[in-house]
Design a protein around this motif. Sequence first.
Motif, mmCIF file in Angstrom:
data_model
loop_
_atom_site.group_PDB
_atom_site.id
_atom_site.type_symbol
_atom_site.label_atom_id
_atom_site.label_comp_id
_atom_site.label_asym_id
_atom_site.label_seq_id
_atom_site.Cartn_x
_atom_site.Cartn_y
_atom_site.Cartn_z
ATOM 1 N N LEU A 61 0.574 -1.558 -0.406
ATOM 2 C CA LEU A 61 0.393 0.155 0.310
ATOM 3 C C LEU A 61 1.021 1.269 -0.194
ATOM 4 C CD1 LEU A 61 -2.466 -1.432 2.365
ATOM 5 C CD2 LEU A 61 -3.053 -1.417 -0.059
ATOM 6 N N VAL A 62 1.569 0.740 -0.318
ATOM 7 C CA VAL A 62 3.240 1.960 -0.239
ATOM 8 C C VAL A 62 2.340 3.194 -1.065
ATOM 9 C CG1 VAL A 62 5.284 2.731 -0.670
ATOM 10 C CG2 VAL A 62 4.761 0.725 0.728
ATOM 11 N N ARG A 63 2.265 2.418 -2.706
ATOM 12 C CA ARG A 63 1.631 3.742 -3.185
ATOM 13 C C ARG A 63 1.019 4.662 -3.827
ATOM 14 N NH1 ARG A 63 0.623 0.779 -8.289
ATOM 15 N NH2 ARG A 63 0.574 -0.872 -7.103
ATOM 16 N N SER A 64 -0.020 4.068 -3.046
ATOM 17 C CA SER A 64 -1.237 5.134 -2.625
ATOM 18 C C SER A 64 -0.523 6.312 -1.057
ATOM 19 C CB SER A 64 -2.401 4.702 -1.532
ATOM 20 O OG SER A 64 -2.399 3.901 0.033
ATOM 21 N N LEU A 70 3.928 12.786 -5.312
ATOM 22 C CA LEU A 70 4.515 13.401 -4.142
ATOM 23 C C LEU A 70 6.327 13.223 -3.694
ATOM 24 C CD1 LEU A 70 4.019 15.506 -1.622
ATOM 25 C CD2 LEU A 70 3.663 12.490 -0.414
ATOM 26 N N GLY A 71 6.211 11.439 -4.683
ATOM 27 C CA GLY A 71 8.064 11.610 -5.002
ATOM 28 C C GLY A 71 8.426 10.868 -3.515
ATOM 29 N N TYR A 72 8.303 11.369 -2.347
ATOM 30 C CA TYR A 72 8.629 11.040 -1.197
ATOM 31 C C TYR A 72 7.885 11.189 -0.139
ATOM 32 C CZ TYR A 72 11.894 10.640 2.891
ATOM 33 O OH TYR A 72 12.512 10.699 4.163
ATOM 34 N N ASN A 73 7.046 10.367 1.091
ATOM 35 C CA ASN A 73 6.494 10.378 1.911
ATOM 36 C C ASN A 73 7.409 10.023 2.761
ATOM 37 O OD1 ASN A 73 4.650 10.924 4.087
ATOM 38 N ND2 ASN A 73 2.725 9.696 2.864
ATOM 39 N N PRO A 74 7.723 10.350 4.360
ATOM 40 C CA PRO A 74 8.397 9.263 4.994
ATOM 41 C C PRO A 74 7.913 8.387 5.388
ATOM 42 C CG PRO A 74 8.786 11.078 5.682
ATOM 43 C CD PRO A 74 7.952 11.592 4.295
ATOM 44 N N LEU A 75 6.345 8.728 5.926
ATOM 45 C CA LEU A 75 4.802 7.833 6.126
ATOM 46 C C LEU A 75 4.928 6.117 5.619
ATOM 47 C CD1 LEU A 75 3.264 8.079 8.782
ATOM 48 C CD2 LEU A 75 1.485 9.025 6.432
ATOM 49 N N ILE A 169 -6.167 13.119 -2.811
ATOM 50 C CA ILE A 169 -5.944 14.158 -3.535
ATOM 51 C C ILE A 169 -5.616 13.637 -5.265
ATOM 52 C CG2 ILE A 169 -4.564 15.976 -4.354
ATOM 53 C CD1 ILE A 169 -3.552 16.291 -1.389
ATOM 54 N N SER A 170 -6.184 14.273 -6.613
ATOM 55 C CA SER A 170 -6.115 13.892 -7.280
ATOM 56 C C SER A 170 -5.165 14.716 -7.891
ATOM 57 C CB SER A 170 -7.962 15.104 -8.116
ATOM 58 O OG SER A 170 -7.470 15.887 -9.112
ATOM 59 N N ALA A 171 -4.446 13.596 -8.986
ATOM 60 C CA ALA A 171 -3.841 14.020 -9.921
ATOM 61 C C ALA A 171 -3.082 15.186 -9.891
ATOM 62 C CB ALA A 171 -3.616 12.996 -10.960
ATOM 63 N N THR A 172 -4.598 16.143 -10.525
ATOM 64 C CA THR A 172 -4.805 17.408 -11.272
ATOM 65 C C THR A 172 -5.116 18.196 -10.369
ATOM 66 O OG1 THR A 172 -6.846 17.370 -11.334
ATOM 67 C CG2 THR A 172 -5.999 16.447 -13.507
ATOM 68 N N ASP A 173 -4.685 18.319 -9.243
ATOM 69 C CA ASP A 173 -5.261 19.707 -7.748
ATOM 70 C C ASP A 173 -3.230 19.754 -7.988
ATOM 71 O OD1 ASP A 173 -5.524 21.197 -5.680
ATOM 72 O OD2 ASP A 173 -7.555 19.496 -5.179
ATOM 73 N N LEU A 174 -2.898 20.990 -8.111
ATOM 74 C CA LEU A 174 -2.144 20.995 -8.025
ATOM 75 C C LEU A 174 -1.642 22.150 -6.808
ATOM 76 C CD1 LEU A 174 -0.745 22.294 -12.291
ATOM 77 C CD2 LEU A 174 -0.657 19.601 -10.831
ATOM 78 N N GLN A 177 -1.764 19.805 -3.561
ATOM 79 C CA GLN A 177 -0.362 18.685 -3.928
ATOM 80 C C GLN A 177 0.979 20.027 -3.521
ATOM 81 O OE1 GLN A 177 0.580 17.549 -8.053
ATOM 82 N NE2 GLN A 177 -1.625 16.652 -7.717
ATOM 83 N N GLN A 178 0.293 20.904 -3.557
ATOM 84 C CA GLN A 178 1.759 21.785 -2.842
ATOM 85 C C GLN A 178 1.967 22.170 -2.022
ATOM 86 O OE1 GLN A 178 1.601 24.813 -5.897
ATOM 87 N NE2 GLN A 178 3.051 23.798 -7.774
ATOM 88 N N GLN A 179 0.409 22.256 -1.379
ATOM 89 C CA GLN A 179 0.460 22.685 -0.046
ATOM 90 C C GLN A 179 1.217 20.784 1.462
ATOM 91 O OE1 GLN A 179 -3.606 23.315 1.619
ATOM 92 N NE2 GLN A 179 -3.703 25.274 0.345
ATOM 93 N N VAL A 180 0.838 19.763 -0.138
ATOM 94 C CA VAL A 180 0.947 18.685 1.016
ATOM 95 C C VAL A 180 2.723 18.330 0.823
ATOM 96 C CG1 VAL A 180 1.033 16.267 1.159
ATOM 97 C CG2 VAL A 180 -1.277 17.542 0.722
ATOM 98 N N GLN A 181 3.027 18.962 -0.049
ATOM 99 C CA GLN A 181 4.395 18.928 -0.493
ATOM 100 C C GLN A 181 5.124 19.180 0.514
ATOM 101 O OE1 GLN A 181 4.710 19.483 -4.943
ATOM 102 N NE2 GLN A 181 4.987 17.831 -5.697
ATOM 103 N N ARG A 182 5.412 20.956 0.354
ATOM 104 C CA ARG A 182 5.747 21.720 2.063
ATOM 105 C C ARG A 182 5.000 21.157 3.148
ATOM 106 N NH1 ARG A 182 3.670 26.081 -1.839
ATOM 107 N NH2 ARG A 182 1.192 26.133 -0.222
ATOM 108 N N THR A 183 3.567 20.566 3.513
ATOM 109 C CA THR A 183 4.383 20.010 4.292
ATOM 110 C C THR A 183 4.645 19.469 5.150
ATOM 111 O OG1 THR A 183 1.751 20.028 5.272
ATOM 112 C CG2 THR A 183 2.740 18.940 5.845
ATOM 113 N N VAL A 184 4.957 18.233 3.992
ATOM 114 C CA VAL A 184 6.503 16.918 3.973
ATOM 115 C C VAL A 184 7.461 17.620 3.858
ATOM 116 C CG1 VAL A 184 7.245 14.994 2.395
ATOM 117 C CG2 VAL A 184 4.957 15.208 3.292
ATOM 118 N N GLN A 185 8.021 18.331 3.491
ATOM 119 C CA GLN A 185 8.997 19.502 3.670
ATOM 120 C C GLN A 185 9.489 20.147 5.218
ATOM 121 O OE1 GLN A 185 9.839 21.572 0.334
ATOM 122 N NE2 GLN A 185 10.327 19.616 -1.211
ATOM 123 N N GLU A 186 8.326 20.520 5.414
ATOM 124 C CA GLU A 186 8.235 20.970 6.717
ATOM 125 C C GLU A 186 8.663 20.938 7.830
ATOM 126 O OE1 GLU A 186 5.510 24.642 9.368
ATOM 127 O OE2 GLU A 186 4.881 23.655 7.604
#
Length: 397
Positions: A61-64, A70-75, A169-174, A177-186
């Motif tokens: 289930l890693v892919r989901s 997202l590329g990278y999610n420690p979770l 999150i849908s593949a088109t909701d940029l 996606q950016q919000q989540v990317q920022r959260t993961v980096q933060e």
Amino acid sequence: MSARVNLLSPEFVADPYPILAGLRRDAPVCQVEPGGVWAVTRHADVMSVLKNPQLFSSEGLVRSMEPSWLGYNPLARSMLVMDPPRHGRSRALISRAFTSTTVARLEPFLRTTAERLVDALLERREVDFLQALALPLPAAAIGHLMGLDASLYSRFKHWSDHLAAISAISATDLEQQQQVQRTVQEMEGYLKEVLEHRRRHPGDDLVSGLLEARVEGEALSEAELVAFLFLLLAAGLETTVNLLGNAALILADRPELLERLRAEPRLLGSFIEEVLRYESPAQATFRLTTAETELGGVKLPQHSVLILLLGSACRDEQYVSDGERFVLGRKEPANLPFGHGIHFCLGAPLARLEARVALEALLPRIQGLSRRPEAPRWHPSIQIRGLVRLPVQVVPA
Ligand code: HEM
């Protein structure tokens, strides 16, 4: 009954239990929406899946959790999504640091925090119970456990909401996606700083314990440490918030129960177990079949995604009598709300302690909780059963 129930339909979100009872009776293993995943609703079937991680994998289930945008999610590298033997190694290392003593040491801090929150709640009288007590207590518990700065506690919910939203999150909701990317980096940046600080100044805390933990001379890698801290936030916050919120809803709707618990505080333990069973905060978890197999008389192809409906299994009449009713003082063990087998919740003792501390601080000081006259609004989530908000008026004792 139509087999294609939608687990995200407003009807299901508002009250899943009659629909789940129908599935248990007529189609205990069947495909549902969204996505045609296989819903497993009976206690015995859920247990047999959880007992067999070779055939029913968590790793698939890693892919989901880590979609390509997202590329990278420690979770997605945490023990929650590992299978044996990797899972056993990680869990053994983490269990060295996350022990019953770690939890017991937290109790005085939790009690002081709960008293302070109840003081503030009584001063205001009309509050959203979630914001006033159900959220800040678990946030403080996780923050204190990790040794994080108290100024960050208010950001936890935002962080954990973003982590929970990834698969939806849908593949088109940029923008999202950016919000989540920022959260993961933060989060990653902050948690790495915490690890670095503890390396230089080890203390008597969970993070120092994780850094020191060894199994056969091996330590957790930096990536594993970050993954576990992500998991603590994701697995430990929302679930406990909803345990407290669901408990308060039940007490608001059943004043006689609240009165009984005030008169007989020794019943608190069994009250908490029944809330966990009756309104399970973690309603579901997922597995992936590693080979073609059969479950509940239904043939499942290899790579089928299964959604194990824990909240349904907890009400299964084959397992618990009168399962659709809230009954104080049941004899059956209520462990399934925390899963079963190798992934059994590591935070169960902490969640139970938080619930007990919150109610022990609250109940002696109130006579009642009355809800605003509005129907409860539940989170539209497949995995979580919890309210969006719980406006109440508090009647002091
Ligand atoms: C009422 C509160 C909670 C509920 C209902 C709950 C439920 C669960 C469930 C059902 C699982 C198993 C998932 C699976 O098998 O796929 C799980 C795993 C886990 N939980 Fe909890 N949880 C709660 C609170 C907490 C807390 C407070 C923490 C930590 C601070 C925590 C940490 C974990 C961890 C680390 C795992 C993964 C264990 C493993 O993969 O071996 N949980 N939880």
